[in-house]
Design an enzyme around this catalytic site. Structure first.
Site, PDB file in Angstrom:
ATOM      1  N   ARG A  90       3.449   0.688   1.751  1.00  0.00           N
ATOM      2  CA  ARG A  90       4.160  -0.593   1.715  1.00  0.00           C
ATOM      3  C   ARG A  90       5.606  -0.370   1.336  1.00  0.00           C
ATOM      4  O   ARG A  90       5.994   0.662   0.786  1.00  0.00           O
ATOM      5  CB  ARG A  90       3.508  -1.534   0.697  1.00  0.00           C
ATOM      6  CG  ARG A  90       3.552  -0.998  -0.708  1.00  0.00           C
ATOM      7  CD  ARG A  90       3.427  -2.046  -1.778  1.00  0.00           C
ATOM      8  NE  ARG A  90       3.377  -1.429  -3.102  1.00  0.00           N
ATOM      9  CZ  ARG A  90       4.426  -1.004  -3.773  1.00  0.00           C
ATOM     10  NH1 ARG A  90       5.631  -1.108  -3.257  1.00  0.00           N
ATOM     11  NH2 ARG A  90       4.291  -0.456  -4.969  1.00  0.00           N
ATOM     12  N   GLY A  91       6.427  -1.370   1.597  1.00  0.00           N
ATOM     13  CA  GLY A  91       7.810  -1.313   1.160  1.00  0.00           C
ATOM     14  C   GLY A  91       7.916  -1.507  -0.344  1.00  0.00           C
ATOM     15  O   GLY A  91       6.954  -1.897  -1.017  1.00  0.00           O
ATOM     16  N   GLY A  92       9.076  -1.203  -0.881  1.00  0.00           N
ATOM     17  CA  GLY A  92       9.311  -1.409  -2.297  1.00  0.00           C
ATOM     18  C   GLY A  92       9.203  -0.131  -3.108  1.00  0.00           C
ATOM     19  O   GLY A  92       9.133   0.976  -2.564  1.00  0.00           O
ATOM     20  N   TYR A  96       2.963  -2.315 -10.918  1.00  0.00           N
ATOM     21  CA  TYR A  96       1.711  -2.228 -11.689  1.00  0.00           C
ATOM     22  C   TYR A  96       0.738  -3.264 -11.183  1.00  0.00           C
ATOM     23  O   TYR A  96       1.122  -4.391 -10.836  1.00  0.00           O
ATOM     24  CB  TYR A  96       1.992  -2.489 -13.175  1.00  0.00           C
ATOM     25  CG  TYR A  96       0.753  -2.768 -13.992  1.00  0.00           C
ATOM     26  CD1 TYR A  96      -0.103  -1.736 -14.375  1.00  0.00           C
ATOM     27  CD2 TYR A  96       0.417  -4.067 -14.374  1.00  0.00           C
ATOM     28  CE1 TYR A  96      -1.258  -1.992 -15.110  1.00  0.00           C
ATOM     29  CE2 TYR A  96      -0.727  -4.338 -15.103  1.00  0.00           C
ATOM     30  CZ  TYR A  96      -1.562  -3.293 -15.475  1.00  0.00           C
ATOM     31  OH  TYR A  96      -2.699  -3.552 -16.186  1.00  0.00           O
ATOM     32  N   ALA A 161       5.562 -10.132  -7.539  1.00  0.00           N
ATOM     33  CA  ALA A 161       6.112  -9.069  -6.702  1.00  0.00           C
ATOM     34  C   ALA A 161       5.608  -9.219  -5.276  1.00  0.00           C
ATOM     35  O   ALA A 161       4.529  -9.781  -5.029  1.00  0.00           O
ATOM     36  CB  ALA A 161       5.735  -7.696  -7.259  1.00  0.00           C
ATOM     37  N   ILE A 162       6.389  -8.685  -4.345  1.00  0.00           N
ATOM     38  CA  ILE A 162       6.031  -8.690  -2.931  1.00  0.00           C
ATOM     39  C   ILE A 162       6.237  -7.287  -2.376  1.00  0.00           C
ATOM     40  O   ILE A 162       7.274  -6.668  -2.614  1.00  0.00           O
ATOM     41  CB  ILE A 162       6.904  -9.690  -2.139  1.00  0.00           C
ATOM     42  CG1 ILE A 162       6.651 -11.121  -2.609  1.00  0.00           C
ATOM     43  CG2 ILE A 162       6.639  -9.568  -0.632  1.00  0.00           C
ATOM     44  CD1 ILE A 162       7.593 -12.146  -1.993  1.00  0.00           C
ATOM     45  N   GLY A 163       5.243  -6.791  -1.673  1.00  0.00           N
ATOM     46  CA  GLY A 163       5.360  -5.506  -0.992  1.00  0.00           C
ATOM     47  C   GLY A 163       4.525  -5.560   0.276  1.00  0.00           C
ATOM     48  O   GLY A 163       3.330  -5.835   0.215  1.00  0.00           O
ATOM     49  N   GLY A 174       0.866  -7.230   0.296  1.00  0.00           N
ATOM     50  CA  GLY A 174       1.133  -8.655   0.100  1.00  0.00           C
ATOM     51  C   GLY A 174       1.856  -8.976  -1.179  1.00  0.00           C
ATOM     52  O   GLY A 174       2.970  -8.511  -1.398  1.00  0.00           O
ATOM     53  N   CYS A 192       9.606  -2.196  -9.770  1.00  0.00           N
ATOM     54  CA  CYS A 192      10.390  -2.447  -8.548  1.00  0.00           C
ATOM     55  C   CYS A 192      11.806  -1.885  -8.645  1.00  0.00           C
ATOM     56  O   CYS A 192      12.712  -2.334  -7.941  1.00  0.00           O
ATOM     57  CB  CYS A 192      10.419  -3.936  -8.220  1.00  0.00           C
ATOM     58  SG  CYS A 192       8.772  -4.632  -7.992  1.00  0.00           S
TER      59      CYS A 192
END
Length: 236
Positions: A90-92, A96, A161-163, A174, A192
């Site tokens: 995933r991105g980012g 945790y 958080a979003i990834g 997600g 992040c």
């Protein structure tokens, strides 16, 4: 008091499926799901969605304590590997996951929606902001960093958080929303990659809510942005 997400605040961030597309299956797991097991199930479902043989799905779950590293993770941001560390596509950067945090793996076919990743991320942020608003929490997006932030007198803290990752225009991974996790567990990483701000949770903000309450609000807020859902069951 819970309040419904305001449609007027969402209009610029709606991300519905094409007319006639089936509803999104809504899965909820009540036990801690090991990270490798979740990835295997998600990978299988994404492949099926890509071939048109399965409906889109959202999977709500909790993990045992762990850290994940995204494609932009920097080694120096892993401060103390006190929990297992999983590399993911995933991105980012580092994040945790653990008990008390609601993770939602979002498996949507962007060919049925919009093939626009920036707009998709904006829709995820709108979903989270709508969820928080139902608990009278003001969540905000930032142009220079992904996620949802809660401002306070001394600055701001990250609450969600979003990834994401996309394969054949099907999304996976997600979002994660801090409901009542042990915030001390974030101390093993620079969350992040952001050093100048902290992390918070609904509980830390004084909102003592159960996970089922949060799940209910997440579903309403999701439908306001992405369209209808139907109950589903985790495969396997």
């Amino acid at each position: 008091m819970l309040i419904s997400p305001q449609r007027a605040q969402l209009d610029g961030h709606l991300f519905p499926a094409d007319a006639g597309a089936p509803p999104v299956e809504w899965w909820v797991s009540d036990t801690l799901i090991p990270y490798p097991d979740a990835i295997a199930i998600m990978e299988s479902r994404v492949a099926a969605i890509a071939t048109g043989s399965a409906a889109e799905a959202v999977w709500l779950l909790e993990h045992p304590p762990l850290y994940t590293s995204g494609t932009s993770a920097r080694p120096e941001d892993l401060v103390d590997a006190r929990f297992p560390v999983f590399e993911t596509g995933r991105g980012g950067q580092f994040t945790y996951h653990g008990p008390g945090q609601r993770v939602a793996y979002v498996m949507l076919d962007l060919k049925r929606r919009q093939q626009d990743l920036r707009r998709y991320v904006s829709a995820l942020e709108a979903w989270l902001i709508g969820t928080l608003s139902a608990f009278n929490v003001t969540g905000e997006r930032r142009e220079d960093r992904v996620g949802v932030w809660v401002p306070h007198a001394g600055g701001e803290d990250k609450i969600a958080a979003i990834g994401i990752r996309v394969r054949q225009w099907v999304t996976f991974h997600g979002i994660s929303l801090n409901v009542d996790p042990d915030l001390g567990h974030f101390g093993g990483i620079v969350p992040c990659g952001v050093r100048e701000h902290g992390v918070t949770s609904l509980t830390a903000l004084g909102h003592l809510v159960s996970m089922p309450e949060v799940d209910s609000v997440l579903r309403v807020a999701f439908e306001a942005v992405f369209g209808p859902t139907v109950p589903g069951r985790v495969p396997g």
